[in-house]
Design a protein around this motif. Sequence first.
Motif, short mmCIF file in Angstrom:
data_model
loop_
_atom_site.label_atom_id
_atom_site.label_comp_id
_atom_site.label_asym_id
_atom_site.label_seq_id
_atom_site.Cartn_x
_atom_site.Cartn_y
_atom_site.Cartn_z
N ASN A 21 0.85 -1.19 0.00
CA ASN A 21 0.00 0.00 0.00
C ASN A 21 0.88 1.24 0.00
N ALA A 22 0.28 2.42 -0.07
CA ALA A 22 1.04 3.66 -0.20
C ALA A 22 1.98 3.89 0.98
N ASP A 23 1.64 3.39 2.17
CA ASP A 23 2.49 3.56 3.35
C ASP A 23 3.66 2.58 3.35
N SER A 24 3.63 1.59 2.48
CA SER A 24 4.61 0.49 2.44
C SER A 24 4.59 -0.30 3.73
N THR A 25 3.42 -0.38 4.35
CA THR A 25 3.31 -1.13 5.60
C THR A 25 2.61 -2.47 5.42
N ASP A 26 1.67 -2.54 4.49
CA ASP A 26 0.89 -3.76 4.30
C ASP A 26 0.97 -4.21 2.85
N ALA A 27 1.02 -5.53 2.65
CA ALA A 27 0.96 -6.08 1.30
C ALA A 27 -0.48 -6.02 0.81
N VAL A 28 -0.66 -5.93 -0.49
CA VAL A 28 -2.00 -5.85 -1.07
C VAL A 28 -2.27 -7.15 -1.84
N PRO A 29 -3.11 -8.04 -1.30
CA PRO A 29 -3.44 -9.27 -2.03
C PRO A 29 -4.56 -9.01 -3.04
N GLY A 30 -4.61 -9.82 -4.07
CA GLY A 30 -5.71 -9.77 -5.03
C GLY A 30 -5.61 -8.67 -6.07
N VAL A 31 -4.41 -8.13 -6.29
CA VAL A 31 -4.23 -7.10 -7.33
C VAL A 31 -4.20 -7.80 -8.69
N ASN A 32 -4.97 -7.29 -9.66
CA ASN A 32 -4.97 -7.84 -11.01
C ASN A 32 -3.77 -7.32 -11.76
N ILE A 33 -2.96 -8.23 -12.29
CA ILE A 33 -1.76 -7.88 -13.03
C ILE A 33 -1.89 -8.52 -14.40
N TYR A 34 -1.87 -7.71 -15.47
CA TYR A 34 -2.09 -8.29 -16.80
C TYR A 34 -1.41 -7.46 -17.88
N VAL A 43 -2.70 -12.71 -10.52
CA VAL A 43 -3.23 -11.98 -9.37
C VAL A 43 -2.20 -12.09 -8.26
N SER A 44 -1.99 -11.02 -7.51
CA SER A 44 -1.05 -11.08 -6.39
C SER A 44 -1.61 -11.99 -5.30
N GLY A 45 -0.71 -12.70 -4.65
CA GLY A 45 -1.10 -13.67 -3.63
C GLY A 45 -1.45 -13.03 -2.31
N ARG A 46 -1.60 -13.87 -1.30
CA ARG A 46 -2.03 -13.43 0.02
C ARG A 46 -1.08 -12.42 0.64
N PHE A 47 0.21 -12.53 0.32
CA PHE A 47 1.20 -11.62 0.89
C PHE A 47 1.66 -10.57 -0.12
N GLY A 48 0.85 -10.35 -1.19
CA GLY A 48 1.15 -9.32 -2.17
C GLY A 48 2.16 -9.73 -3.22
N VAL A 60 2.71 -3.71 -18.64
CA VAL A 60 2.00 -4.48 -17.61
C VAL A 60 1.15 -3.51 -16.79
N VAL A 61 -0.13 -3.87 -16.59
CA VAL A 61 -1.07 -3.01 -15.87
C VAL A 61 -1.40 -3.65 -14.52
N PHE A 62 -1.44 -2.83 -13.46
CA PHE A 62 -1.77 -3.26 -12.11
C PHE A 62 -3.05 -2.53 -11.70
N THR A 63 -4.12 -3.28 -11.39
CA THR A 63 -5.39 -2.65 -10.99
C THR A 63 -5.94 -3.33 -9.74
N PHE A 64 -6.62 -2.52 -8.94
CA PHE A 64 -7.30 -3.01 -7.74
C PHE A 64 -8.38 -1.98 -7.39
N ILE A 65 -9.54 -2.44 -7.02
CA ILE A 65 -10.64 -1.53 -6.70
C ILE A 65 -10.26 -0.69 -5.48
N GLY A 66 -10.36 0.63 -5.63
CA GLY A 66 -10.04 1.55 -4.55
C GLY A 66 -8.61 2.05 -4.58
#
Length: 193
Positions: A21-34, A43-48, A60-66
């Motif tokens: 995430n923007a803070d570089s504190t948490d991994a973002v799972p479920g990001v669509n990468i295509y 898709v990014s895994g449980r630990f990003g 390569v495009v990275f998308t995630f809702i929000g």
Amino acid sequence: MSFAQDQRDKKVIQLSGIILNADSTDAVPGVNIYVPKKGRGTVSGRFGYFSMPVLEGDSVVFTFIGLKKQEFKVPDKVDNDRISLILTMEVDEIALAEIEVMPYPTEEEFKKAVIAMNVVDPMAISRSNMSPEMLLRWAESMPASGNENFRYFQQGQMLQNQDLYGPRPLRILDPFAWSQFIRSIKRGDLKSK
């Protein structure tokens, strides 16, 4: 012909990395990468973490809702056959106008509906779940020891692996099982001794 030749000349690169995430504190799972032009992605895994093959020059495009959409352009000439990324995605804030939701036409009807509600005490539900009868029923249905827990888990894993390759066979529909059963009846294997 030239497009196909161009595709063969490009080197395959393993693109991998982690999405934070923007803070570089948490991994973002479920990001669509295509890769939009090729129609392949992951898709990014449980630990990003993610990993996928790309060609030199791919976008390569990275998308995630929000979160804001991001793009990464693979360089046209890469010396190594791997690229590792640490990608941070920022929040995509969209301001909406205030919405007032009124399920009842008037305030008086709303008050009547609130007064007429039948509210169940949540503590009553908790007390019924903690009753001695319920606890005894749960204790009887749970395995008694670590060994039994492990055996139960292993049996579940084995059945899950069997289900990967199709449904388990029904022995009652197996003609070979029926022939063995009929032979055992003819031999008298089932007679009491």
